[in-house]
Enzyme design. Sequence first.
Site, PDB file in Angstrom:
ATOM      1  N   ASP A 158       3.144  -6.059  19.406  1.00  0.00           N
ATOM      2  CA  ASP A 158       3.932  -5.695  20.566  1.00  0.00           C
ATOM      3  C   ASP A 158       3.097  -6.041  21.801  1.00  0.00           C
ATOM      4  OD1 ASP A 158       5.953  -2.766  21.446  1.00  0.00           O
ATOM      5  OD2 ASP A 158       5.907  -4.820  22.189  1.00  0.00           O
ATOM      6  N   SER A 159       3.789  -6.206  22.929  1.00  0.00           N
ATOM      7  CA  SER A 159       3.145  -6.825  24.105  1.00  0.00           C
ATOM      8  C   SER A 159       2.404  -5.835  24.977  1.00  0.00           C
ATOM      9  CB  SER A 159       4.227  -7.483  24.962  1.00  0.00           C
ATOM     10  OG  SER A 159       5.227  -6.496  25.257  1.00  0.00           O
ATOM     11  N   GLY A 160       2.666  -4.539  24.785  1.00  0.00           N
ATOM     12  CA  GLY A 160       1.946  -3.553  25.573  1.00  0.00           C
ATOM     13  C   GLY A 160       2.798  -2.845  26.603  1.00  0.00           C
ATOM     14  N   GLY A 161       3.884  -3.442  27.029  1.00  0.00           N
ATOM     15  CA  GLY A 161       4.700  -2.837  28.084  1.00  0.00           C
ATOM     16  C   GLY A 161       5.166  -1.443  27.726  1.00  0.00           C
ATOM     17  N   PHE A 162       5.727  -1.325  26.543  1.00  0.00           N
ATOM     18  CA  PHE A 162       6.275  -0.033  26.106  1.00  0.00           C
ATOM     19  C   PHE A 162       5.173   1.011  25.999  1.00  0.00           C
ATOM     20  CE2 PHE A 162       9.376   2.639  24.148  1.00  0.00           C
ATOM     21  CZ  PHE A 162       8.686   3.406  23.225  1.00  0.00           C
ATOM     22  N   GLN A 169      16.838  -6.339  26.972  1.00  0.00           N
ATOM     23  CA  GLN A 169      16.861  -5.034  27.600  1.00  0.00           C
ATOM     24  C   GLN A 169      18.288  -4.760  28.103  1.00  0.00           C
ATOM     25  OE1 GLN A 169      14.755  -2.715  27.413  1.00  0.00           O
ATOM     26  NE2 GLN A 169      12.869  -3.761  26.789  1.00  0.00           N
ATOM     27  N   GLY A 196      14.351  -1.332  24.346  1.00  0.00           N
ATOM     28  CA  GLY A 196      15.020  -0.323  25.148  1.00  0.00           C
ATOM     29  C   GLY A 196      15.838   0.663  24.354  1.00  0.00           C
ATOM     30  N   ASP A 221      10.621  -1.998  12.665  1.00  0.00           N
ATOM     31  CA  ASP A 221       9.303  -1.356  12.587  1.00  0.00           C
ATOM     32  C   ASP A 221       9.478   0.089  13.013  1.00  0.00           C
ATOM     33  OD1 ASP A 221       9.125  -1.871  15.735  1.00  0.00           O
ATOM     34  OD2 ASP A 221       7.526  -0.471  15.174  1.00  0.00           O
TER      35      ASP A 221
HETATM   36  C1  LIG Z   1      11.167   7.228  17.525  1.00  0.00           C
HETATM   37  O1  LIG Z   1       9.768   6.984  17.482  1.00  0.00           O
HETATM   38  C2  LIG Z   1       9.127   7.057  18.735  1.00  0.00           C
HETATM   39  O2  LIG Z   1       9.710   6.100  19.619  1.00  0.00           O
HETATM   40  C3  LIG Z   1       9.023   4.871  19.493  1.00  0.00           C
HETATM   41  C4  LIG Z   1       9.895   4.001  18.635  1.00  0.00           C
HETATM   42  N1  LIG Z   1      10.888   3.422  19.502  1.00  0.00           N
HETATM   43  C5  LIG Z   1      10.626   2.304  20.164  1.00  0.00           C
HETATM   44  N2  LIG Z   1      11.487   1.785  21.064  1.00  0.00           N
HETATM   45  C6  LIG Z   1      10.877   0.692  21.568  1.00  0.00           C
HETATM   46  C7  LIG Z   1      11.276  -0.177  22.591  1.00  0.00           C
HETATM   47  C8  LIG Z   1      10.404  -1.221  22.959  1.00  0.00           C
HETATM   48  C9  LIG Z   1      10.723  -2.107  24.056  1.00  0.00           C
HETATM   49  O3  LIG Z   1      11.786  -2.010  24.700  1.00  0.00           O
HETATM   50  N3  LIG Z   1       9.824  -3.062  24.393  1.00  0.00           N
HETATM   51  C10 LIG Z   1       8.647  -3.203  23.723  1.00  0.00           C
HETATM   52  N4  LIG Z   1       7.786  -4.177  24.112  1.00  0.00           N
HETATM   53  N5  LIG Z   1       8.305  -2.418  22.686  1.00  0.00           N
HETATM   54  C11 LIG Z   1       9.159  -1.398  22.308  1.00  0.00           C
HETATM   55  C12 LIG Z   1       8.781  -0.518  21.272  1.00  0.00           C
HETATM   56  C13 LIG Z   1       9.628   0.530  20.914  1.00  0.00           C
HETATM   57  N6  LIG Z   1       9.497   1.560  20.016  1.00  0.00           N
HETATM   58  C14 LIG Z   1       7.701   5.126  18.852  1.00  0.00           C
HETATM   59  O4  LIG Z   1       6.711   4.931  19.885  1.00  0.00           O
HETATM   60  C15 LIG Z   1       5.962   6.135  19.990  1.00  0.00           C
HETATM   61  C16 LIG Z   1       4.732   5.987  19.094  1.00  0.00           C
HETATM   62  C17 LIG Z   1       5.635   6.396  21.459  1.00  0.00           C
HETATM   63  O5  LIG Z   1       6.809   7.186  19.474  1.00  0.00           O
HETATM   64  C18 LIG Z   1       7.694   6.604  18.539  1.00  0.00           C
END
Ligand SMILES: CO[C@@H]1O[C@H](CNc2nc3cc4c(=O)[nH]c(N)nc4cc3[nH]2)[C@H]2OC(C)(C)O[C@@H]12
Length: 373
Positions: A93-97, A190, A217, A267
């Site tokens: 993943d790129s880091g933005g999230f 997005q 998103g 994932d």
């Molecule tokens: C439901 O589990 C929590 O929610 C996150 C999973 N849901 C998620 N939606 C995402 C959206 C994006 C995005 O729009 N852009 C980029 N670049 N990466 C993304 C990564 C993402 N992951 C998990 O992330 C944490 C570990 C914070 O809690 C989990």
Amino acid sequence: MTETFQFTLKATDGGARLGEVSMPRGAIRTPAFMPVGTVGTVKAMYLDQVRETGADIILGNTYHLMLRPGAERVGRLGGLHKLIRWEHPILTDSGGFQVMSLSGLRKLDEQGVTFKSHVDGSLHHMSPERSIEIQGLLGSDIQMQLDECVALPAEPKEIERAMELSLRWAERCRVAFGEQGGKAMFGIVQGGDQPDLRIRSAEGLKQLDLKGYAIGGLAVGEPQDVMLKMLEETLPVLPTTKPRYLMGVGTPDDILKSVARGIDMFDCVMPTRSGRHGLAFTRRGRINIRNARHAEDMRPLDEESRCPAARDYSRAYLHHLVRSDEALGGMLLSWNNLSYYQDLMKGIRLAIAEGRFAEFYAETQAMWARGDL
Ligand SMILES: CO[C@@H]1O[C@H](CNc2nc3cc4c(=O)[nH]c(N)nc4cc3[nH]2)[C@H]2OC(C)(C)O[C@@H]12
């Protein structure tokens, strides 16, 4: 294995797709579940075990790895595959999230994001170009564009601003990535919970000659029906010849319903994180092994499973380990959960190949509902 990144759509059954991504480090059978290896480890697992459960690819995170051990250091050490001893594909993943969800965000503008490390408070700047550079230093096989993921609920104007910025960043990432035959860069759709913005985002990404499309998103706390509706609005716009990756999803039920709508890659931290907290996923549904009712239950989680963690250990012992906060508890439950997720994906792929995905979907949900745990 192929010298270039190729996606082959092998069969469809309704909206469900059976496919294969082939690349120099190996093939990815889709629909695929990608275990999350945030800081270069799938927590509480040996990577040989992760492979043995059926995983073709794991995830790494630019945000975490750039902070520790550091992108240039990983590069000096020969890249992530060599460092962690995983020779199959890695998606980063790129880091933005992660910046938005984990760091002390200081500034976000056209150039990129400036943030404070959640590790030591140091200040960092990440541009689209720097994100792709870091993913290159890590040796990532499938790289994600830098984007801005807006937490829902949000004002449509705010969602539109972030979607348009993410499109401009996608173009800059595409230029920075250049032409790397055996690797891929995916754009990220997005647009929040706004169908018209989702469609505009997908249309914009299609102009960039990308090798795959992530749906971002989502899985940010919105109801499942909102997530599914965004898939129904977005997926028909995307080319059928490229893989679709739904980021951060999800529960077994989320996965079944998203495969039915045309998602190829998933994932989620769910199987590993919840495993460490005592939650077991099985063919018959979930078991919270911390619950007192398991204290003297000598049955295994699933006597028919091929996974030793599911077949050879009693619920009573797992209960004891988790209640005692012993590392082995999280290890065995993570192993069971990843094995169950991969068995679910294998069942999905076989059902699509045999044209019986609808029946598989119904049978699987019926097993969960029976609850004779
Ligand atoms: C439901 O589990 C929590 O929610 C996150 C999973 N849901 C998620 N939606 C995402 C959206 C994006 C995005 O729009 N852009 C980029 N670049 N990466 C993304 C990564 C993402 N992951 C998990 O992330 C944490 C570990 C914070 O809690 C989990």
